[in-house]
Design a protein around this motif. Sequence first.
Motif, mmCIF file in Angstrom:
data_model
loop_
_atom_site.group_PDB
_atom_site.id
_atom_site.type_symbol
_atom_site.label_atom_id
_atom_site.label_comp_id
_atom_site.label_asym_id
_atom_site.label_seq_id
_atom_site.Cartn_x
_atom_site.Cartn_y
_atom_site.Cartn_z
ATOM 1 N N VAL A 195 0.893 -1.289 -0.100
ATOM 2 C CA VAL A 195 0.045 0.077 0.154
ATOM 3 C C VAL A 195 0.978 1.262 0.043
ATOM 4 N N ILE A 196 0.603 2.039 -0.877
ATOM 5 C CA ILE A 196 1.145 3.275 -0.916
ATOM 6 C C ILE A 196 0.167 4.593 -0.388
ATOM 7 N N VAL A 197 0.708 5.322 0.467
ATOM 8 C CA VAL A 197 -0.218 6.289 1.216
ATOM 9 C C VAL A 197 0.442 7.396 0.842
ATOM 10 N N ARG A 198 -0.181 8.592 -0.035
ATOM 11 C CA ARG A 198 0.539 9.906 -0.342
ATOM 12 C C ARG A 198 -0.318 10.867 0.333
ATOM 13 N N GLY A 199 0.664 12.013 0.569
ATOM 14 C CA GLY A 199 0.239 13.162 1.410
ATOM 15 C C GLY A 199 1.045 14.443 1.062
ATOM 16 N N ALA A 200 0.312 15.697 1.575
ATOM 17 C CA ALA A 200 1.303 16.719 1.569
ATOM 18 C C ALA A 200 1.265 17.320 3.134
ATOM 19 N N ARG A 219 11.396 1.078 -0.117
ATOM 20 C CA ARG A 219 10.818 -0.266 0.363
ATOM 21 C C ARG A 219 9.523 -0.349 0.938
ATOM 22 N N PHE A 220 8.964 -1.384 0.770
ATOM 23 C CA PHE A 220 7.674 -1.520 1.486
ATOM 24 C C PHE A 220 7.846 -2.459 2.792
ATOM 25 N N THR A 221 7.489 -1.877 3.842
ATOM 26 C CA THR A 221 7.888 -2.692 5.287
ATOM 27 C C THR A 221 6.325 -2.514 6.113
ATOM 28 N N GLU A 222 6.232 -3.254 6.850
ATOM 29 C CA GLU A 222 5.303 -3.425 8.037
ATOM 30 C C GLU A 222 4.978 -2.093 8.696
ATOM 31 N N GLU A 223 6.092 -1.348 9.185
ATOM 32 C CA GLU A 223 6.120 -0.215 9.752
ATOM 33 C C GLU A 223 6.131 1.026 8.985
ATOM 34 N N GLY A 224 6.249 0.826 7.636
ATOM 35 C CA GLY A 224 6.205 1.870 6.685
ATOM 36 C C GLY A 224 7.606 2.414 6.245
ATOM 37 N N SER A 225 7.892 2.817 4.999
ATOM 38 C CA SER A 225 9.068 3.586 4.660
ATOM 39 C C SER A 225 8.451 5.022 4.148
ATOM 40 N N TYR A 241 4.212 7.122 2.148
ATOM 41 C CA TYR A 241 4.581 6.017 3.252
ATOM 42 C C TYR A 241 4.351 4.715 2.233
ATOM 43 N N ARG A 242 4.978 3.799 2.320
ATOM 44 C CA ARG A 242 4.875 2.497 1.741
ATOM 45 C C ARG A 242 5.033 1.321 2.836
ATOM 46 N N PHE A 243 3.833 0.694 2.822
ATOM 47 C CA PHE A 243 3.530 -0.353 3.519
ATOM 48 C C PHE A 243 3.156 -1.662 3.134
ATOM 49 N N VAL A 244 3.611 -2.754 3.834
ATOM 50 C CA VAL A 244 3.225 -4.141 3.629
ATOM 51 C C VAL A 244 1.939 -4.428 4.527
ATOM 52 N N VAL A 245 0.663 -4.739 4.393
ATOM 53 C CA VAL A 245 -0.297 -5.072 5.148
ATOM 54 C C VAL A 245 -0.616 -6.660 4.792
ATOM 55 N N VAL A 246 -0.807 -7.234 5.963
ATOM 56 C CA VAL A 246 -1.180 -8.756 5.599
ATOM 57 C C VAL A 246 -2.755 -8.569 6.352
ATOM 58 N N SER A 247 -3.793 -8.952 5.774
ATOM 59 C CA SER A 247 -5.151 -9.020 6.212
ATOM 60 C C SER A 247 -6.054 -9.876 5.260
#
Length: 115
Positions: free
Chosen positions: A9-14, A40-46, A58-64
Amino acid sequence: MGTQHTYRVIVRGAWEGLTEAGRAALLAAVDEHDGLAAIRFTEEGSLAYDRALRRFTYRFVVVSDAADGEEMAEVIAEDRARAALAALGHGHGELKCSATDMDTMKINDKGRRKR
């Protein structure tokens, strides 16, 4: 609990309302957040941003659960991003997310086939 899927998941913002201290802290660490290490994609976010301090990702790995789909992965990642930004004390505007289900992603291997 159903089948688990892994999402990127990529989260974008300003950035919004950054204090002088906040700007200084971000600029002091910009080399760690601008470049290949930051994508990098990580659980804690990059966290990735540049010296202009306008936008960030922010780049996250999410398992759901797969049944919950990409929408739930986006909600989880957005919550993680909000918490991380709050812990850093940095303001931000609206966040936008995009998720990819890595378990259903098809890989084009045409270039890898032997001829």
